[in-house]
Design a protein around this motif. Structure first.
Motif, PDB file in Angstrom:
ATOM      1  N   GLN A   3      -9.896 -14.191  50.494  1.00  0.00           N
ATOM      2  CA  GLN A   3      -9.122 -15.390  50.736  1.00  0.00           C
ATOM      3  C   GLN A   3      -7.639 -15.149  50.468  1.00  0.00           C
ATOM      4  OE1 GLN A   3     -10.478 -18.453  51.830  1.00  0.00           O
ATOM      5  NE2 GLN A   3     -12.170 -17.059  52.211  1.00  0.00           N
ATOM      6  N   ILE A   4      -6.826 -16.055  51.014  1.00  0.00           N
ATOM      7  CA  ILE A   4      -5.396 -16.062  50.716  1.00  0.00           C
ATOM      8  C   ILE A   4      -5.247 -16.560  49.284  1.00  0.00           C
ATOM      9  CG2 ILE A   4      -3.185 -17.137  51.282  1.00  0.00           C
ATOM     10  CD1 ILE A   4      -4.310 -17.522  54.164  1.00  0.00           C
ATOM     11  N   ILE A   5      -4.459 -15.862  48.488  1.00  0.00           N
ATOM     12  CA  ILE A   5      -4.208 -16.265  47.101  1.00  0.00           C
ATOM     13  C   ILE A   5      -2.789 -16.811  47.013  1.00  0.00           C
ATOM     14  CG2 ILE A   5      -4.012 -15.474  44.714  1.00  0.00           C
ATOM     15  CD1 ILE A   5      -5.958 -13.143  45.621  1.00  0.00           C
ATOM     16  N   VAL A   6      -2.657 -18.052  46.537  1.00  0.00           N
ATOM     17  CA  VAL A   6      -1.339 -18.679  46.413  1.00  0.00           C
ATOM     18  C   VAL A   6      -1.105 -19.051  44.956  1.00  0.00           C
ATOM     19  CG1 VAL A   6       0.169 -20.565  47.128  1.00  0.00           C
ATOM     20  CG2 VAL A   6      -1.517 -19.660  48.732  1.00  0.00           C
ATOM     21  N   LEU A  35      -1.338 -13.820  63.693  1.00  0.00           N
ATOM     22  CA  LEU A  35      -0.888 -12.683  62.877  1.00  0.00           C
ATOM     23  C   LEU A  35      -2.105 -12.043  62.220  1.00  0.00           C
ATOM     24  CD1 LEU A  35       1.601 -11.121  61.918  1.00  0.00           C
ATOM     25  CD2 LEU A  35       1.773 -12.690  60.010  1.00  0.00           C
ATOM     26  N   ASP A  36      -2.280 -10.749  62.462  1.00  0.00           N
ATOM     27  CA  ASP A  36      -3.382  -9.987  61.867  1.00  0.00           C
ATOM     28  C   ASP A  36      -2.796  -9.041  60.830  1.00  0.00           C
ATOM     29  OD1 ASP A  36      -4.883 -11.272  63.790  1.00  0.00           O
ATOM     30  OD2 ASP A  36      -5.078  -9.521  65.095  1.00  0.00           O
ATOM     31  N   PHE A  37      -3.461  -8.939  59.698  1.00  0.00           N
ATOM     32  CA  PHE A  37      -2.962  -8.117  58.594  1.00  0.00           C
ATOM     33  C   PHE A  37      -3.682  -6.779  58.547  1.00  0.00           C
ATOM     34  CE2 PHE A  37      -1.611 -12.336  57.557  1.00  0.00           C
ATOM     35  CZ  PHE A  37      -0.372 -12.146  56.982  1.00  0.00           C
ATOM     36  N   GLY A  38      -2.952  -5.698  58.908  1.00  0.00           N
ATOM     37  CA  GLY A  38      -3.496  -4.345  58.841  1.00  0.00           C
ATOM     38  C   GLY A  38      -3.432  -3.781  57.430  1.00  0.00           C
ATOM     39  N   MET A  39      -2.621  -4.419  56.589  1.00  0.00           N
ATOM     40  CA  MET A  39      -2.471  -4.033  55.186  1.00  0.00           C
ATOM     41  C   MET A  39      -2.430  -5.304  54.345  1.00  0.00           C
ATOM     42  SD  MET A  39       0.500  -1.122  55.299  1.00  0.00           S
ATOM     43  CE  MET A  39       1.491  -1.756  56.642  1.00  0.00           C
ATOM     44  N   THR A  40      -2.675  -5.176  53.066  1.00  0.00           N
ATOM     45  CA  THR A  40      -2.501  -6.307  52.163  1.00  0.00           C
ATOM     46  C   THR A  40      -1.011  -6.600  52.075  1.00  0.00           C
ATOM     47  OG1 THR A  40      -4.462  -5.713  50.882  1.00  0.00           O
ATOM     48  CG2 THR A  40      -2.824  -7.108  49.780  1.00  0.00           C
ATOM     49  N   THR A  53      -3.784 -20.451  58.896  1.00  0.00           N
ATOM     50  CA  THR A  53      -5.210 -20.724  59.045  1.00  0.00           C
ATOM     51  C   THR A  53      -5.929 -19.410  59.323  1.00  0.00           C
ATOM     52  OG1 THR A  53      -4.668 -22.887  59.983  1.00  0.00           O
ATOM     53  CG2 THR A  53      -6.933 -22.093  60.283  1.00  0.00           C
ATOM     54  N   PRO A  54      -6.693 -18.920  58.314  1.00  0.00           N
ATOM     55  CA  PRO A  54      -7.464 -17.691  58.533  1.00  0.00           C
ATOM     56  C   PRO A  54      -8.567 -17.960  59.560  1.00  0.00           C
ATOM     57  CG  PRO A  54      -7.454 -18.313  56.198  1.00  0.00           C
ATOM     58  CD  PRO A  54      -6.878 -19.457  56.976  1.00  0.00           C
ATOM     59  N   GLN A  55      -8.900 -16.944  60.346  1.00  0.00           N
ATOM     60  CA  GLN A  55      -9.975 -17.081  61.329  1.00  0.00           C
ATOM     61  C   GLN A  55     -11.247 -17.526  60.601  1.00  0.00           C
ATOM     62  OE1 GLN A  55     -11.391 -13.430  63.337  1.00  0.00           O
ATOM     63  NE2 GLN A  55     -10.887 -14.490  65.237  1.00  0.00           N
ATOM     64  N   GLY A  56     -11.813 -18.640  61.039  1.00  0.00           N
ATOM     65  CA  GLY A  56     -13.039 -19.148  60.426  1.00  0.00           C
ATOM     66  C   GLY A  56     -12.828 -19.830  59.086  1.00  0.00           C
ATOM     67  N   GLY A  57     -11.560 -20.099  58.722  1.00  0.00           N
ATOM     68  CA  GLY A  57     -11.294 -20.691  57.413  1.00  0.00           C
ATOM     69  C   GLY A  57     -10.451 -21.951  57.488  1.00  0.00           C
ATOM     70  N   PHE A  70      -1.841 -12.010  51.102  1.00  0.00           N
ATOM     71  CA  PHE A  70      -2.672 -12.063  52.302  1.00  0.00           C
ATOM     72  C   PHE A  70      -3.532 -10.799  52.318  1.00  0.00           C
ATOM     73  CE2 PHE A  70       1.357 -14.193  53.422  1.00  0.00           C
ATOM     74  CZ  PHE A  70       0.874 -15.459  53.732  1.00  0.00           C
ATOM     75  N   PRO A  71      -4.861 -10.937  52.413  1.00  0.00           N
ATOM     76  CA  PRO A  71      -5.734  -9.759  52.335  1.00  0.00           C
ATOM     77  C   PRO A  71      -5.724  -8.891  53.591  1.00  0.00           C
ATOM     78  CG  PRO A  71      -7.027 -11.717  52.770  1.00  0.00           C
ATOM     79  CD  PRO A  71      -5.610 -12.185  52.538  1.00  0.00           C
ATOM     80  N   LYS A  72      -5.883  -7.600  53.383  1.00  0.00           N
ATOM     81  CA  LYS A  72      -5.995  -6.640  54.490  1.00  0.00           C
ATOM     82  C   LYS A  72      -7.173  -7.031  55.374  1.00  0.00           C
ATOM     83  CE  LYS A  72      -6.881  -1.770  55.409  1.00  0.00           C
ATOM     84  NZ  LYS A  72      -7.037  -0.440  54.844  1.00  0.00           N
ATOM     85  N   GLY A  73      -6.943  -6.959  56.689  1.00  0.00           N
ATOM     86  CA  GLY A  73      -8.014  -7.241  57.642  1.00  0.00           C
ATOM     87  C   GLY A  73      -8.115  -8.697  58.070  1.00  0.00           C
TER      88      GLY A  73
END
Length: 91
Positions: A3-6, A35-40, A53-57, A70-73
């Motif tokens: 998950q995204i950590i805030v 926006l896709d995250f290839g790295m953290t 909004t994360p995909q499916g979240g 923001f997590p990798k992947g």
């Protein structure tokens, strides 16, 4: 999927410890884009507001003064609601 950590209003001590002031700065006008995250990515918002909004979240609201990871992947949709200016670092 992670998950995204805030963290709202992190301490100056934490920001100094992480070296946030030496990180790169990214700016973006009001817009909406995927926006896709290839790295953290760790980021500290200096100005603005974004809705991520994360995909499916669920939508996550991030505002100036927030520290976020923001997590990798993660695949996401970004909506920049107020012009964005942030420090960021990839790991």
């Amino acid at each position: 999927m992670s998950q995204i950590i805030v963290e709202h209003n992190p301490s100056e001590e934490k920001l100094k410890q992480l070296g946030v002031s030496s990180w790169s700065i990214w700016e973006k006008e009001v817009s909406k884009f995927p926006l896709d995250f290839g790295m953290t990515e760790s980021a500290y918002l200096l100005e603005g507001e974004i809705h991520v909004t994360p995909q499916g979240g669920e939508k996550v609201v991030i505002k100036a003064g927030d520290f976020v990871v923001f997590p990798k992947g993660m695949k996401s949709m970004w909506e920049v609601v107020q012009p964005l200016r942030k420090h960021y670092k990839h790991s």
